[in-house]
Scaffold this active site. Structure first.
Site, short mmCIF file in Angstrom:
data_model
loop_
_atom_site.label_atom_id
_atom_site.label_comp_id
_atom_site.label_asym_id
_atom_site.label_seq_id
_atom_site.Cartn_x
_atom_site.Cartn_y
_atom_site.Cartn_z
N ARG A 259 3.96 -15.12 8.61
CA ARG A 259 4.74 -16.35 8.46
C ARG A 259 3.87 -17.42 7.81
NH1 ARG A 259 8.13 -16.59 14.22
NH2 ARG A 259 8.92 -14.44 14.07
N ARG A 274 0.02 -21.14 16.33
CA ARG A 274 0.86 -21.05 15.14
C ARG A 274 0.00 -20.50 13.99
NH1 ARG A 274 5.83 -22.86 14.58
NH2 ARG A 274 5.69 -24.32 16.32
N GLU A 348 6.80 -21.92 23.31
CA GLU A 348 7.77 -20.85 23.04
C GLU A 348 7.05 -19.52 22.80
OE1 GLU A 348 10.41 -19.29 19.35
OE2 GLU A 348 10.32 -21.47 19.59
N SER A 351 12.37 -15.53 21.65
CA SER A 351 13.67 -16.06 21.23
C SER A 351 14.69 -14.93 21.25
CB SER A 351 13.59 -16.65 19.82
OG SER A 351 12.85 -17.85 19.81
N ARG A 389 0.47 -15.56 21.02
CA ARG A 389 0.86 -16.47 22.10
C ARG A 389 0.73 -15.83 23.48
NH1 ARG A 389 5.72 -20.21 19.41
NH2 ARG A 389 4.53 -20.67 17.51
#
Length: 425
Positions: A259, A274, A348, A351, A389
């Site tokens: 990403r 991130r 987070e 999802s 994460r």
């Protein structure tokens, strides 16, 4: 994408859905293009029918009439060529507009402008309080010699990292454990490409709109690095038709993910939160087009992720994502946010999304129902574990005062029997 017939029939609902998602789209302009295309298609069909009729008459006509009829047929051919060119342009315009129309969110999706207005629906576990000065995952990883950020930046630029020794082993342990949990729950494991054609990114709803977040190899190959295994797994049966008894299909895949994270700034860019590349175990379900069945699957894939977090003793909460934070393809999404001591709050980690037919229409992914009618599938997906994460959560929540880290029980066998990692600092 949405069914064009649905948009024609319920334009106000589609407009309201876009408003709730804070996505700009001109439904009236789309319907105007659609009306022009349908009118022109009628004209083309009428001319073609007349042309075909005249062509049949040419062979039966007397010699003195044939030249006149042939000239008339040729005239129709020229008209049709012009009209069909205009129709093709209108259809291209219409298709591009349809790809920009967001899915209509479910009624239970809360109002809200961004993630600050997501609504908490569940919480599990108590965030840990420390009776010693805790270290964040960066300080701990660097002190133990497990984490190389500066050297990784020399290799690949900012927001990259190298895991060493026991931390590299821990990443593999978390990923393999998550994969095994899903296999035990009846999901079929897949190893999938992480380079896909642009049409697959369109098919799963990432393009148009998400191009700036993707790493693209357009100049030579028209390929994109995926940000999640959801993309190749959901698209695996593109253009296929399932028999009813083949559904539901439950897949799980462990893959690398890439990403760009364009626009990210602030504390999110420190350490592993991130980053540009990570490992992820993703669960995907394809099933019949039934709203209640999709809701049941949605609950189940959330529970799968909860099981992993609970077994690793990581506190978390679940939020119902509000309209302004909901992506274009989803009808509803639950985020799981896990406790990260260095953030002093939740981050987070998962999802879980349901899409109804939105992805399946783009992918032409169908099944035959009990009456033999072709219908588009419903699709769903959720993270099981994302490596970077999850490592933050394990390191920070299970660290000890001396700088060592306790290994949660389910990971011990994957760590060669180690119950802790690191040396006393």
């Amino acid at each position: 994408m949405l069914d064009l017939k649905f948009i024609r029939q319920f334009p106000d609902a589609v407009k309201e859905g876009a408003r709730k998602k804070r996505i700009q789209v001109d439904i009236d302009a789309l319907l105007a293009v659609d009306a022009k295309a349908r009118a022109l298609q009628t004209e083309v069909d009428t001319l073609r029918a007349r042309q075909n009729q005249l062509s049949k008459e040419v062979g039966k006509a007397p010699p003195d009439r044939r030249a006149e009829l042939i000239a008339e047929v040729n005239g129709f051919k020229q008209q049709l060529a012009s009209l069909e060119g205009s129709l093709k342009d209108l259809q291209t315009d219409l298709d591009a507009r349809l790809l920009r129309v967001p899915n209509v969110p479910a009624g239970e999706v809360p109002e809200g402008k961004d993630d600050s207005e997501n609504v908490e629906v569940k919480r599990w576990g108590e965030p840990r309080t420390f009776d010693f000065p805790f270290r964040d995952h960066v300080a701990l990883g660097e002190a133990q010699g497990w984490l190389e950020i500066e050297r990784a930046a020399r290799l690949s630029g900012s927001r990259n990292y190298v895991l060493k020794g026991e931390l590299s082993m821990l990443e593999g342990a978390v990923m393999r454990y998550a994969l095994d949990v899903m296999i035990q729950r009846g999901f079929t494991p897949l190893s999938v490409p992480t380079l896909v054609r642009s049409e697959i990114m369109v098919g799963t709803g990432y393009f148009p709109g998400g191009e700036e977040q993707a790493y693209r190899c357009d100049e030579r190959d028209d390929l994109c690095l995926v940000g999640t295994a959801e993309v190749p797994v959901t698209a695996l049966h593109k253009d296929e038709v399932f028999a009813l008894d083949q559904l539901p299909v439950r897949y799980v895949a462990l893959s690398s993910c890439y990403r760009r994270e364009a626009g990210a700034a602030g504390r999110d860019t420190r350490g592993l939160y991130r980053v540009h590349q990570f490992q992820k175990v993703e669960q995907v379900i394809l099933d019949v087009a039934d709203a209640e069945t999709s809701i049941a699957h949605h609950r189940a894939i959330v529970e799968n992720a909860e099981f992993v977090l609970q077994s690793l003793r990581i506190p978390y909460r679940i939020v119902n994502v509000c309209g302004g934070d909901l992506g274009a393809p989803q009808i509803q999404k639950y985020d799981i946010e896990s406790w990260m001591p260095s953030r002093g709050g939740w981050g987070e980690t998962h999802s879980a999304s349901r899409f109804h037919e939105y992805q399946a229409r783009r992918l032409n992914l169908r099944y035959r129902d009990a009456e033999g009618k072709l219908r588009f599938c419903h699709t769903l997906n959720n993270t099981v574990a994302a490596s970077a994460r999850m490592l933050i959560c394990v390191l920070e929540n299970h660290q000890r005062a001396d700088g060592t880290v306790e290994i949660p029980e389910p990971l011990v066998s994957y760590m060669g029997g180690r119950r802790s990692i690191g040396r006393a600092l």
